[in-house]
Design an enzyme around this catalytic site. Structure first.
Site, PDB file in Angstrom:
ATOM      1  N   LYS A   1       3.136  -0.435 -14.844  1.00 45.56           N
ATOM      2  CA  LYS A   1       4.603  -0.241 -14.448  1.00 45.56           C
ATOM      3  C   LYS A   1       5.004  -0.940 -14.485  1.00 45.56           C
ATOM      4  CE  LYS A   1       3.386  -0.746  -8.915  1.00 45.56           C
ATOM      5  NZ  LYS A   1       3.118  -0.925  -8.415  1.00 45.56           N
TER       6      LYS A   1
ATOM      7  N   GLU B   1      -8.074  -2.513   4.512  1.00 44.84           N
ATOM      8  CA  GLU B   1      -8.331  -2.928   6.353  1.00 44.84           C
ATOM      9  C   GLU B   1      -9.115  -3.033   7.050  1.00 44.84           C
ATOM     10  OE1 GLU B   1      -7.195   0.104   4.666  1.00 44.84           O
ATOM     11  OE2 GLU B   1      -4.725  -1.001   4.280  1.00 44.84           O
TER      12      GLU B   1
ATOM     13  N   ARG C   1      -6.646   2.812   9.154  1.00 44.93           N
ATOM     14  CA  ARG C   1      -7.886   2.586   9.224  1.00 44.93           C
ATOM     15  C   ARG C   1      -8.858   1.552   9.788  1.00 44.93           C
ATOM     16  NH1 ARG C   1      -7.499   4.181   3.417  1.00 44.93           N
ATOM     17  NH2 ARG C   1      -7.124   6.292   3.573  1.00 44.93           N
TER      18      ARG C   1
HETATM   19  N1  HTL Z   1      -3.002   0.553   2.093  1.00 42.72           N
HETATM   20  C1  HTL Z   1      -3.344   1.737   2.081  1.00 42.72           C
HETATM   21  C2  HTL Z   1      -4.408   2.538   3.365  1.00 42.72           C
HETATM   22  N2  HTL Z   1      -2.520   2.978   2.543  1.00 42.72           N
HETATM   23  C3  HTL Z   1      -1.329   2.578   1.139  1.00 42.72           C
HETATM   24  N3  HTL Z   1      -0.658   3.319   0.757  1.00 42.72           N
HETATM   25  C4  HTL Z   1      -1.390   1.285   1.705  1.00 42.72           C
HETATM   26  C5  HTL Z   1      -1.696   0.723   2.150  1.00 42.72           C
HETATM   27  C6  HTL Z   1       0.425   0.675   0.642  1.00 42.72           C
HETATM   28  N4  HTL Z   1       1.102   0.836  -0.494  1.00 42.72           N
HETATM   29  C7  HTL Z   1       0.865   1.682  -1.544  1.00 42.72           C
HETATM   30  S1  HTL Z   1       1.454   2.222  -2.827  1.00 42.72           S
HETATM   31  C8  HTL Z   1       0.759   0.727  -2.618  1.00 42.72           C
HETATM   32  C9  HTL Z   1      -0.083  -0.073  -1.431  1.00 42.72           C
HETATM   33  C10 HTL Z   1      -1.083  -1.623  -1.545  1.00 42.72           C
HETATM   34  C11 HTL Z   1      -0.083   0.231  -3.956  1.00 42.72           C
HETATM   35  C12 HTL Z   1      -1.010   0.817  -4.585  1.00 42.72           C
HETATM   36  O1  HTL Z   1      -1.362   0.568  -5.991  1.00 42.72           O
HETATM   37  P1  HTL Z   1      -1.829   1.722  -6.826  1.00 42.72           P
HETATM   38  O2  HTL Z   1      -1.048   2.234  -7.483  1.00 42.72           O
HETATM   39  O3  HTL Z   1      -2.876   0.260  -8.623  1.00 42.72           O
HETATM   40  O4  HTL Z   1      -3.144   2.229  -6.459  1.00 42.72           O
HETATM   41  P2  HTL Z   1       0.323   1.430  -8.256  1.00 42.72           P
HETATM   42  O5  HTL Z   1       1.616   1.438  -7.822  1.00 42.72           O
HETATM   43  O6  HTL Z   1       0.583   1.952  -9.312  1.00 42.72           O
HETATM   44  O7  HTL Z   1       0.174  -0.109  -8.930  1.00 42.72           O
HETATM   45  C13 HTL Z   1       2.258   2.774  -0.372  1.00 42.72           C
HETATM   46  O8  HTL Z   1       1.900   3.173   1.149  1.00 42.72           O
HETATM   47  C14 HTL Z   1       3.093   3.741  -1.309  1.00 42.72           C
END
Ligand code: HTL
Ligand code: MG
Length: 635
Positions: free
Chosen positions: A295, A379, A407
């Site tokens: 990242k 969630e 959710r």
């Molecule tokens: N809960 C839900 C259902 N959707 C989102 N988007 C979130 C919380 C908040 N959220 C993000 S980005 C993210 C979260 C928890 C992390 C995703 O991790 P991943 O990707 O490993 O998939 P990475 O960031 O590249 O490591 C946003 O709202 C943008």
């Protein structure tokens, strides 16, 4: 605008000579494979510059750039479908699909979305913002393709964080069973917004014990060749019959679900990724390609602190310097309050679905590690785990964003509300959130929670009232949702725990002629609008449920008209509650309901959306004037 032609010796060398030639996936395919690493580096450079204005998803996009280049090099978008889970990592995809010149408009009013959006580009396969939807969508597309006798490729990119969501895991269960041709690129950077959590995450760390793929270009390449190439070659010949052969661990949960697993491989070796994707994407049945990425890739300060650089504020791209803000957010106000509350009450337990930083819980998680749980992006699990705790005597608090609580609607209803369990919902980002747009706006919670029996709903006007509500929630025998907006509030001293009688409102400006009823952000606007207007009263309607019927009867009995203001959809929200209550009381006082109209609100500043929706102070004054109040022109 085209640049004026000057003699080439005077022209500054472009920082992005390759990218300047690529404005579409077709252009990309004209490059040779050994140019791809350079192109990816230029894309990252461009992304850093675009993100330096602040408020954009930098680190995730940097990490996914190589795999996006590889996917677009092999697949033919838009005919082939490339899906991005959440969509926050897809900036390189936007740039490669003709949107480079509009990147400075990302998340701005009228500009590009911060995520992928079907109505924005034919290359955006799904509209997203919430996590864990890509796999079910991809399965649907593969099934549609097969049902219609068509023959395109389907590839989904999902992060390790997003894979923790129940939807993604349940989709895998069906994907493994349906056995359709599709590629899942699991983009594993060991991070969600904070450190990733969960058993599957631990399993994937076990797969990565061969750290070679991150250590140095040459060694990585050799190892990939040594491991992946022969396997993939063999596999492409043997196809699905060899499914379980490649598992690097003896029990691979993906393989156990019937999904072919390949990896882990270096997600920054773009040429190797091209080589692998070419071979995997046409295999029968579903395949997971597990790629390991960093990242913040390529930007030393972002790699060093990917949590901060997930969504940084404005910064200097050369140095990574940024101005830290001294503002006190509602999230911090909640975090401070709950850290203190848990010291006094051993029954307090805080649950977050993957939002430790955003929900203001960093300090809490350090001070009370044994009464803190991050369930990942799940969630539904957060809410029902709280139900279990409440059944056994704890007073759990689910700290959750309004938009993500959507959710867990049935979990609130079925697991918490039916038995009237003492679960508190600390709902952050209630109302319009601005730049993240339609997927992230928290403007439905008053409506969807209000319809569930037993659930109390409070809108604190400031940090002191938030604390009063948290205390009331611990004492009240049933679920209570405390909802506050994105943005800042005033600090209050430790030990501030005001008494807040359940279901009571508060008169904050006297006046009986026209009375504005509003809580939370709506109250801020109402007070601004009504200041100095004789005859106009303002009530802090801090409980949306139960309403203060005694006070409502009082004010409605005298007033010519009522105005309600809310940062929530007008459909079924606070204004509706007032209308229902007046109807029940047999009162016919006219009511003007101001709130977010029944339409999705795209990204823009919070202030701009509120002005358009007609809930800010000038809009309220206009309504007061229409109701015959003598309103001086300037506010
Ligand atoms: N809960 C839900 C259902 N959707 C989102 N988007 C979130 C919380 C908040 N959220 C993000 S980005 C993210 C979260 C928890 C992390 C995703 O991790 P991943 O990707 O490993 O998939 P990475 O960031 O590249 O490591 C946003 O709202 C943008
Ligand atoms: Mg991740």
């Amino acid at each position: 605008m085209s640049e004026p032609k000057t003699s080439s010796s005077l022209q500054p060398a472009s920082r992005t000579p390759l990218l300047d030639r690529v404005n579409s996936p077709e252009d990309l395919k004209r490059l040779s494979r050994d140019q791809l690493p350079q192109l990816a580096a230029e894309l990252r450079d461009e992304i850093v510059r675009v993100c330096s204005v602040g408020g954009l998803h930098l680190a995730s996009s940097l990490g996914a750039t190589d795999l996006i280049v590889a996917l677009h090099y092999v697949l033919n978008s838009p005919r082939d479908r490339i899906l991005f889970d959440v969509g926050h990592q897809a900036y390189a995809h936007k740039i490669l699909t003709g949107r480079r010149d509009r990147m400075p408009t990302v998340k701005k009013e009228g500009g590009l979305s911060g995520f992928t959006k079907v109505s924005e580009s034919e290359h955006d396969a799904i509209t997203v913002g919430h996590a864990s939807t890509s796999l079910a969508n991809a399965l649907g597309m593969a099934l549609a393709r097969d049902a219609l006798g068509q023959n395109y490729k389907v590839a989904a990119v999902i992060g390790d964080g997003s894979l923790t969501g129940g939807m993604a895991l349940a989709a895998l269960n069906t994907i493994g069973d349906m056995n359709r041709r599709m590629l899942i690129v699991l983009n594993d950077n060991e991070m969600s917004i904070s450190e990733n959590v969960g058993a599957l995450n631990k399993f994937m760390r076990g797969l990565q014990v061969q750290k070679w793929f991150q250590e140095g270009e040459g060694a990585g390449k050799k190892a990939v060749q040594a491991v992946s190439k022969p396997l993939a070659e063999f596999m492409s010949r043997a196809k699905s019959s060899t499914r379980h052969f490649f598992d690097p661990a003896s029990v691979n949960p993906f393989a156990a679900m019937g999904v072919r697993y390949v990896g882990p491989v270096d997600g920054h070796n773009v040429q190797e990724l091209v080589w692998l994707i070419e071979r995997l994407v046409d295999l029968d049945g579903p395949t997971i390609l597990h790629v390991v990425t960093r990242k913040g890739k390529g930007l030393s300060y972002a790699e060093a602190d990917p949590i901060y650089w997930h969504g940084p504020g404005k910064f200097d791209p050369a140095t990574g310097e940024f101005a830290s803000s001294s503002a006190y957010s509602w999230s911090s106000a909640f975090g401070d309050a709950v850290t203190e509350l848990a010291r006094q009450d051993p029954r307090t337990f805080v649950i977050t679905p993957a939002m430790r930083e955003g929900s203001g819980l960093v300090k809490y998680s350090q001070v009370h590690p044994n009464r803190y749980l991050d369930v990942g992006i799940a969630e539904d699990v957060a809410v029902t785990t709280a139900a279990g705790m409440a059944l056994q005597g704890l007073r759990p608090i689910v700290a959750i964003y309004s938009t993500f609580l959507q959710r867990a609607y049935d979990q609130v209803l079925h697991d918490v509300a039916i038995e009237n369990l003492n679960v508190t919902f600390a709902i952050d980002r209630g109302g319009i959130v601005g730049a993240d747009g339609a997927t992230h706006n928290g403007v439905f919670d008053l409506s969807y929670l209000r319809s569930i029996p037993n659930v109390g709903i409070g809108l604190p006007k400031d940090a002191a009232e938030l604390r009063g509500m948290l205390k009331a929630a611990q004492e009240h025998p049933g679920p209570f949702a405390i909802r506050y907006p994105r943005g800042n509030t005033e600090r209050v001293p430790e030990g501030t725990w005001p008494d807040l009688p359940w279901g009571t409102w508060e008169r904050v400006q006297d006046g009986d002629d026209v009375v504005i009823l509003a809580g939370g952000k709506g109250l801020d606007y109402a007070l601004k609008a009504a200041r100095g207007l004789p005859g106009v009263g303002v009530v802090n309607a801090r409980f949306v449920k139960p309403l203060d019927e005694k006070m409502l009867r009082e004010v409605a009995g005298k007033a010519r008209a009522l105005v309600t203001v809310e940062d929530n959809t007008v459909v079924g929200g606070f204004g509706s509650a007032v209308l229902e209550a007046l109807s029940g009381l047999g009162l016919r006082t006219p009511v003007r309901v101001l709130g977010i109209p029944d339409a999705f609100q795209d990204h823009a500043t919070v202030e701009s959306v509120h002005a358009r929706a007609g809930i800010d102070a000038p809009a309220i004054r206009t309504v007061l004037a229409e109701l015959g109040v003598d309103v001086p022109l300037e506010v």
